[in-house]
Design a protein around this motif. Structure first.
Motif, mmCIF file in Angstrom:
data_model
loop_
_atom_site.group_PDB
_atom_site.id
_atom_site.type_symbol
_atom_site.label_atom_id
_atom_site.label_comp_id
_atom_site.label_asym_id
_atom_site.label_seq_id
_atom_site.Cartn_x
_atom_site.Cartn_y
_atom_site.Cartn_z
ATOM 1 N N ALA A 1 -6.581 -39.169 12.803
ATOM 2 C CA ALA A 1 -5.868 -38.286 12.061
ATOM 3 C C ALA A 1 -5.666 -39.484 10.565
ATOM 4 N N PRO A 2 -5.552 -38.851 9.404
ATOM 5 C CA PRO A 2 -4.951 -39.649 8.350
ATOM 6 C C PRO A 2 -3.545 -40.131 8.575
ATOM 7 N N MET A 3 -3.462 -41.476 8.291
ATOM 8 C CA MET A 3 -2.368 -42.119 8.205
ATOM 9 C C MET A 3 -2.125 -43.105 7.343
ATOM 10 N N GLY A 4 -1.149 -42.982 6.598
ATOM 11 C CA GLY A 4 -0.796 -43.932 5.327
ATOM 12 C C GLY A 4 -0.325 -45.226 6.011
ATOM 13 N N MET A 5 -0.576 -46.500 5.228
ATOM 14 C CA MET A 5 -0.153 -47.807 5.292
ATOM 15 C C MET A 5 -0.288 -48.280 6.949
ATOM 16 N N VAL B 1 -9.278 -40.875 6.431
ATOM 17 C CA VAL B 1 -8.424 -42.341 5.398
ATOM 18 C C VAL B 1 -7.538 -41.834 4.517
ATOM 19 N N SER B 2 -6.213 -42.185 4.602
ATOM 20 C CA SER B 2 -5.193 -41.553 3.843
ATOM 21 C C SER B 2 -5.284 -41.791 2.297
ATOM 22 N N THR B 3 -4.919 -41.145 1.561
ATOM 23 C CA THR B 3 -4.661 -41.356 0.160
ATOM 24 C C THR B 3 -4.137 -42.832 0.135
ATOM 25 N N LEU C 1 -7.055 -36.407 0.795
ATOM 26 C CA LEU C 1 -6.216 -36.239 -0.434
ATOM 27 C C LEU C 1 -4.888 -35.656 -0.589
ATOM 28 N N TYR C 2 -4.066 -36.316 -1.375
ATOM 29 C CA TYR C 2 -2.627 -35.738 -1.480
ATOM 30 C C TYR C 2 -2.691 -35.412 -3.094
ATOM 31 N N ALA C 3 -2.339 -34.109 -3.334
ATOM 32 C CA ALA C 3 -2.095 -33.803 -4.720
ATOM 33 C C ALA C 3 -1.228 -34.554 -5.376
ATOM 34 N N LEU D 1 -7.790 -31.897 2.159
ATOM 35 C CA LEU D 1 -6.560 -31.578 1.313
ATOM 36 C C LEU D 1 -5.192 -31.669 2.006
ATOM 37 N N THR D 2 -4.132 -32.420 2.189
ATOM 38 C CA THR D 2 -3.060 -32.244 2.795
ATOM 39 C C THR D 2 -2.091 -31.279 2.163
ATOM 40 N N VAL D 3 -1.665 -30.126 2.593
ATOM 41 C CA VAL D 3 -0.898 -29.135 1.853
ATOM 42 C C VAL D 3 0.614 -29.336 2.479
ATOM 43 N N VAL E 1 -8.501 -28.151 4.929
ATOM 44 C CA VAL E 1 -7.211 -28.247 4.369
ATOM 45 C C VAL E 1 -6.102 -28.227 5.809
ATOM 46 N N LYS E 2 -5.423 -29.290 5.361
ATOM 47 C CA LYS E 2 -4.648 -29.883 6.661
ATOM 48 C C LYS E 2 -3.167 -29.442 6.376
ATOM 49 N N GLY E 3 -2.662 -29.109 7.512
ATOM 50 C CA GLY E 3 -1.176 -28.729 7.526
ATOM 51 C C GLY E 3 -0.794 -27.288 7.395
ATOM 52 N N HIS F 1 2.204 -32.368 10.867
ATOM 53 C CA HIS F 1 2.510 -33.536 10.375
ATOM 54 C C HIS F 1 3.028 -34.303 11.567
ATOM 55 N N GLY F 2 2.717 -33.872 12.710
ATOM 56 C CA GLY F 2 3.517 -34.458 13.771
ATOM 57 C C GLY F 2 5.041 -34.478 13.742
ATOM 58 N N GLY F 3 5.487 -33.516 13.115
ATOM 59 C CA GLY F 3 7.072 -33.192 13.302
ATOM 60 C C GLY F 3 7.737 -33.905 11.831
ATOM 61 N N PHE G 1 -7.378 -30.012 14.928
ATOM 62 C CA PHE G 1 -5.947 -29.748 15.346
ATOM 63 C C PHE G 1 -5.342 -31.380 15.596
ATOM 64 N N ASP G 2 -4.079 -31.635 15.174
ATOM 65 C CA ASP G 2 -3.146 -32.528 15.560
ATOM 66 C C ASP G 2 -1.591 -32.125 15.791
ATOM 67 N N SER G 3 -0.931 -33.171 16.245
ATOM 68 C CA SER G 3 0.453 -32.984 16.379
ATOM 69 C C SER G 3 0.692 -33.188 17.751
ATOM 70 N N VAL H 1 -0.667 -35.001 20.376
ATOM 71 C CA VAL H 1 -1.830 -35.232 21.320
ATOM 72 C C VAL H 1 -1.502 -36.640 21.835
ATOM 73 N N ARG H 2 -1.406 -36.811 23.207
ATOM 74 C CA ARG H 2 -0.996 -38.309 23.882
ATOM 75 C C ARG H 2 -1.826 -38.546 24.853
ATOM 76 N N ASN H 3 -2.621 -37.747 25.479
ATOM 77 C CA ASN H 3 -3.584 -37.852 26.530
ATOM 78 C C ASN H 3 -4.732 -37.091 26.537
ATOM 79 N N GLY I 1 -2.931 -39.091 15.962
ATOM 80 C CA GLY I 1 -1.972 -39.707 14.899
ATOM 81 C C GLY I 1 -1.262 -41.022 15.763
ATOM 82 N N ARG I 2 0.110 -40.639 16.206
ATOM 83 C CA ARG I 2 0.494 -41.925 16.439
ATOM 84 C C ARG I 2 -0.047 -42.362 17.777
ATOM 85 N N SER I 3 -0.630 -41.868 18.603
ATOM 86 C CA SER I 3 -1.401 -42.330 19.614
ATOM 87 C C SER I 3 -2.286 -43.541 19.350
HETATM 88 C C1 LIG Z 1 2.717 -43.365 10.064
HETATM 89 C C2 LIG Z 1 2.097 -42.164 9.785
HETATM 90 C C3 LIG Z 1 1.667 -41.951 8.645
HETATM 91 C C4 LIG Z 1 1.197 -40.690 8.111
HETATM 92 N N1 LIG Z 1 0.412 -40.625 6.921
HETATM 93 C C5 LIG Z 1 -0.180 -39.670 6.646
HETATM 94 C C6 LIG Z 1 -0.851 -39.427 5.388
HETATM 95 O O1 LIG Z 1 -0.957 -40.268 4.567
HETATM 96 N N2 LIG Z 1 -1.649 -38.082 5.192
HETATM 97 C C7 LIG Z 1 -1.487 -37.198 6.082
HETATM 98 O O2 LIG Z 1 -2.077 -36.140 5.556
HETATM 99 N N3 LIG Z 1 -0.762 -37.185 7.205
HETATM 100 C C8 LIG Z 1 -0.315 -38.354 7.667
HETATM 101 N N4 LIG Z 1 0.302 -38.427 8.809
HETATM 102 C C9 LIG Z 1 0.350 -37.328 9.554
HETATM 103 C C10 LIG Z 1 -0.832 -37.344 10.505
HETATM 104 O O3 LIG Z 1 -2.148 -37.237 9.964
HETATM 105 C C11 LIG Z 1 -0.809 -36.208 11.758
HETATM 106 O O4 LIG Z 1 -0.508 -35.011 11.176
HETATM 107 C C12 LIG Z 1 0.365 -36.723 12.810
HETATM 108 O O5 LIG Z 1 0.526 -37.933 12.919
HETATM 109 C C13 LIG Z 1 0.228 -35.808 13.987
HETATM 110 O O6 LIG Z 1 1.041 -35.849 14.918
HETATM 111 P P1 LIG Z 1 1.348 -37.105 16.062
HETATM 112 O O7 LIG Z 1 1.188 -38.505 15.384
HETATM 113 O O8 LIG Z 1 2.477 -36.665 16.739
HETATM 114 O O9 LIG Z 1 -0.036 -37.002 16.925
HETATM 115 C C14 LIG Z 1 0.821 -39.604 9.225
HETATM 116 C C15 LIG Z 1 1.490 -39.801 10.390
HETATM 117 C C16 LIG Z 1 2.236 -40.990 10.874
HETATM 118 C C17 LIG Z 1 2.638 -41.132 12.125
#
Ligand SMILES: Cc1cc2nc3c(=O)[nH]c(=O)nc-3n(C[C@H](O)[C@H](O)[C@H](O)COP(=O)(O)O)c2cc1C
Length: 392
Positions: free
Chosen positions: A78-82, A107-109, A130-132, A156-158, A249-251, A274-276, A304-306, A308-310, A328-330
């Motif tokens: 999943a896209p994750m910034g920084m 790849v996150s914005t 992409l973030y708008a 596009l994350t919304v 389109v994500k989210g 967005h993983g809560g 799908f995400d949010s 998923v740990r195994n 994501g976090r996994s």
């Molecule tokens: C550290 C971190 C940074 C994230 N940054 C972004 C991001 O830049 N863009 C985005 O669309 N989602 C971002 N997300 C959300 C993830 O894409 C994904 O939806 C979420 O991590 C899924 O939930 P899970 O980590 O519980 O599996 C981020 C999540 C984490 C944990």
């Protein structure tokens, strides 16, 4: 790393020890009272799969496909910034894994390496998220950069119109650029492994920072808590015209939104909360998956995400209607636990588990998994079993 990982929970525990608290909390934390993050996984745990027997499952493959692209696994990242805050050079490690496993890497914005560098290392397996953001010029430039860098897929994350409140980040004084005080210095000093590795990496490459902003010709700076409310229906229509590749389109959680997004020409819907990390009061994402599948029909690809740990979670998401799953976090816990090696261990672990669960439900390929694999599917309920027997 030295320590063996047997589960994502192991990786999380090691990451917690190794990373400064501020960095671990940035990854691990959620919004509000943080209940949704746990609920996401708990709701997937609740799902039961139906074991099937006497099927020859000795030959199984994890290869899959999504949006016309062949993949080595039914899941990606999943896209994750920084990500560079989890471990220095994390974006490079992710890109190497993406190339090695033919696995989509979103790849996150706000990635810590430029989108161009990542897609090159990932050998074309990267998708751009992409973030708008507030500056329209910056957003347009990013879209054009992604096209020029040969990205096939734009996401596009919304679900970030409003920046969410993350209490742990507030308490830790987590900010961009970094604020230095006694609390932060102590946090770094008490995690020397991470701090030395980050320092050594920073001396060669500079401090981890959102590189797509740093390399923009629009002089835009990254504001972590900026609103991304520019993403409205008319923005989506404009983006559909501007981007000629696949558009995701994500989210999305509401089936009416999903139907409208489909009608506007999106190529896939990415079901996620967005993983809560955004609306803590939202339903667990897996619950939305089933509803959205029914609303948009079988031919619209769902990602799908949010939670998923195994591998069991991967198979359950596929059985509930997903065509592809993202970690994501996994993945972040793996990086925090052991850099590139930890990441690779987590992907191996989830791959092995996915393959084993597939075998136990009599499936040889991820694309064959559907709702009939769910224990509560009509075809698996006693009435059906009985009437099937009576008909014999
Ligand atoms: C550290 C971190 C940074 C994230 N940054 C972004 C991001 O830049 N863009 C985005 O669309 N989602 C971002 N997300 C959300 C993830 O894409 C994904 O939806 C979420 O991590 C899924 O939930 P899970 O980590 O519980 O599996 C981020 C999540 C984490 C944990």
């Amino acid at each position: 790393m030295g320590k063996q990982l047997f589960s994502v929970d192991d990786a999380r525990r090691h990451a917690r020890k190794r990373l400064p608290r501020m960095m671990f909390d940035f990854i691990d934390g959620s919004s509000g009272d943080e209940t949704l993050c746990g609920l996401n996984s708990a709701a997937i745990d609740e799902i039961r799969l139906m074991p099937r027997v006497l099927v020859d499952v000795s030959e199984r493959s994890l290869s899959s496909s999504i949006l016309g692209l062949e993949t080595g696994l039914p899941f990606g990242i999943a896209p994750m910034g920084m990500c560079g805050l989890a471990w220095p050079g994390a974006d490079r490690d992710l890109a190497i894994e993406a190339a090695r496993r033919r696995m989509p890497l979103c790849v996150s914005t706000a990635s810590s390496m430029t989108l161009e560098q990542i897609n090159e290392i990932a050998e074309g397996h990267a998708w751009f998220q992409l973030y708008a953001d507030q500056s329209g010029d910056f957003v347009n430039e990013l879209v054009d950069r992604a096209a020029a860098a040969a990205y096939d897929v734009l996401i596009l994350t919304v679900d970030v119109p409003i920046p969410s409140v993350r209490l742990r980040d507030l308490r830790n004084g987590f900010a961009f650029p970094m604020r230095w005080g006694l609390q932060q210095l102590w946090d770094f000093a008490s995690h020397p492994h991470w701090s030395m590795a980050t320092l050594a990496h920073a001396l060669r490459n500079g401090m981890p920072r959102p590189m797509n902003y740093a390399t923009s010709s629009n002089n835009t700076t990254f504001v972590r808590n900026a609103s991304r409310a520019q993403a409205n229906w008319s923005f989506l229509a404009t983006l559909r015209d501007r981007w000629h590749g696949k558009l995701v389109v994500k989210g999305v959680q509401h089936s009416d939104d999903a139907i409208r997004i489909k009608s506007m020409g999106a190529d896939a819907i990415y079901v996620s909360n967005h993983g809560g990390r955004q609306l803590n009061a939202a339903p667990p994402a897996i619950e939305s998956l089933l509803e959205i599948k029914q609303a948009v029909g079988p031919t619209m690809p769902l990602i799908f995400d949010s939670g998923v740990r195994n591998g069991e979670h991967v198979v359950k998401a596929l059985a509930t209607g997903a065509d592809f799953v993202m970690l994501g976090r996994s993945a972040m816990y793996g990086l925090g636990a052991g850099g590139g090696t930890g990441l690779s261990d987590v992907i191996d672990m989830i791959s092995r588990e996915t393959s084993a669960v597939m075998g136990l439900i009599g499936q040889q390929r991820p694309n064959m998994i559907d709702e009939t694999c769910l224990a509560n599917h009509a075809s698996n309920l006693p009435n059906n079993v009985m009437s099937g027997r009576a008909a014999e």
